[in-house]
Design an enzyme around this catalytic site. Structure first.
Site, PDB file in Angstrom:
ATOM      1  N   THR A  11     -18.033   8.427   1.470  1.00  0.00           N
ATOM      2  CA  THR A  11     -18.142   7.411   2.514  1.00  0.00           C
ATOM      3  C   THR A  11     -19.511   6.753   2.455  1.00  0.00           C
ATOM      4  OG1 THR A  11     -19.187   8.333   4.479  1.00  0.00           O
ATOM      5  CG2 THR A  11     -16.981   9.101   3.979  1.00  0.00           C
ATOM      6  N   GLN A  52     -10.920   9.631   6.798  1.00  0.00           N
ATOM      7  CA  GLN A  52     -10.773   8.223   7.172  1.00  0.00           C
ATOM      8  C   GLN A  52      -9.658   7.584   6.337  1.00  0.00           C
ATOM      9  OE1 GLN A  52     -15.220   7.789   6.339  1.00  0.00           O
ATOM     10  NE2 GLN A  52     -14.926   6.214   7.886  1.00  0.00           N
ATOM     11  N   ASN A  53      -9.144   8.330   5.373  1.00  0.00           N
ATOM     12  CA  ASN A  53      -8.133   7.774   4.471  1.00  0.00           C
ATOM     13  C   ASN A  53      -6.740   7.869   5.098  1.00  0.00           C
ATOM     14  OD1 ASN A  53     -10.217   7.405   2.681  1.00  0.00           O
ATOM     15  ND2 ASN A  53      -9.934   9.423   1.737  1.00  0.00           N
ATOM     16  N   CYS A  99       6.625   1.642  17.261  1.00  0.00           N
ATOM     17  CA  CYS A  99       7.113   0.410  17.874  1.00  0.00           C
ATOM     18  C   CYS A  99       6.013  -0.191  18.751  1.00  0.00           C
ATOM     19  CB  CYS A  99       8.359   0.706  18.702  1.00  0.00           C
ATOM     20  SG  CYS A  99       8.955  -0.741  19.584  1.00  0.00           S
ATOM     21  N   HIS A 104      -7.803   7.744  11.043  1.00  0.00           N
ATOM     22  CA  HIS A 104      -7.447   6.323  10.973  1.00  0.00           C
ATOM     23  C   HIS A 104      -5.947   6.091  10.759  1.00  0.00           C
ATOM     24  CE1 HIS A 104     -11.863   5.048   9.931  1.00  0.00           C
ATOM     25  NE2 HIS A 104     -11.690   5.372  11.189  1.00  0.00           N
ATOM     26  N   ARG A 164       0.847  -1.207   0.000  1.00  0.00           N
ATOM     27  CA  ARG A 164       0.000   0.000   0.000  1.00  0.00           C
ATOM     28  C   ARG A 164       0.883   1.259   0.000  1.00  0.00           C
ATOM     29  NH1 ARG A 164      -2.354  -3.695  -0.350  1.00  0.00           N
ATOM     30  NH2 ARG A 164      -2.248  -2.879  -2.449  1.00  0.00           N
TER      31      ARG A 164
HETATM   32 ZN   LIG Z   1      10.907   0.213  20.410  1.00  0.00          ZN
END
Ligand SMILES: [Zn+2]
Length: 239
Positions: free
Chosen positions: A181, A95-96, A121, A113, A63
């Protein structure tokens, strides 16, 4: 209804997958809930990441690399024109996750989103830009603690970002514009009834009638890239 905006008008825009689709980006809804042949639950849930981190990373790397090939479309450009007219009275919630609104030149953008351009992490929460990490690794790792990195995407079952900020900007608005949407993904789908209850004029553009159609004062069926540029020109008095 004929809408005329002035630079003090307060506007909130909500965009969804349909706007990105017009730039050539596929979505889960293109094909019976499959996204590039993957089921939602195989690539877009925390459980999927725990079980199959390589698969999830492969999906999001694809993506991410795809973003280099796509450009903002006329709907994105029209929203930049609207922000230029309204300045800080313009707020865009999307929302993209593809960053196309930023690429087009919008500034007041809330990515509820997450973003494909970032990751964090899963152990220490340090944040990284995708361009700064080693995407040749099947599962990229944190340079601070060697934990697994994960894409900064709000997956199904997770809480969307910036809900306080969204609540704040939804408290005073004259016009709510919802584009591309289906009106079924919550909590984004709740914003339209909220706008309506605040007394805002509500306008929708979508290829199909959205599930929450009854809250729209005006609905335009079709491609936002064909409809929105003319609407914006009318609204800001350029035609
Ligand atoms: Zn980390």
């Amino acid at each position: 209804m004929k809408i005329k905006l002035n630079p003090k008008s307060q506007i909130v825009v909500l965009t969804g997958a349909g706007v990105s689709a017009e730039s050539g980006l596929k979505t889960f809804r293109d094909n019976n809930g499959l996204w590039e042949n993957h089921r939602v639950e195989d690539v877009a849930t925390p459980e999927a990441f725990r079980q199959f981190p390589e698969l999830v990373w492969k999906f999001y790397k694809d993506r991410y690399f795809q973003l280099a090939q796509v450009k903002p479309n006329p709907a994105h450009v029209a929203l930049v024109e609207l922000e230029n007219f309204l300045g800080d009275n313009f707020n865009l919630i999307t929302q993209n996750v593809d960053g196309l609104h930023f690429k087009a030149g919008n500034k007041n953008v809330i990515e509820m989103h997450g973003s494909l351009y970032e990751c964090f992490c899963s152990d220490c929460n340090n944040r990284f830009l995708m361009k700064d990490i080693d995407l040749d690794l099947e599962i990229p790792v944190c340079s601070k603690c060697r934990g697994y990195l994960r894409p900064d995407i709000v997956w199904f079952g997770e809480i969307p970002y910036h809900l306080n900020r969204i609540q704040q900007i939804m408290s005073k608005l004259d016009l709510f514009l919802v584009i591309g949407t289906s009106g079924i993904v919550y909590p984004a789908a709740q914003l339209l009834p909220i706008a309506k209850s605040c007394g805002a004029h509500t306008v929708g553009i979508n290829l199909e009638e959205p599930a929450n159609l009854l809250y729209l004062d005006d609905f335009y069926k079709g491609l936002s890239g064909e409809i929105l540029p003319d609407l914006v020109k009318q609204w800001i008095g350029k035609v």
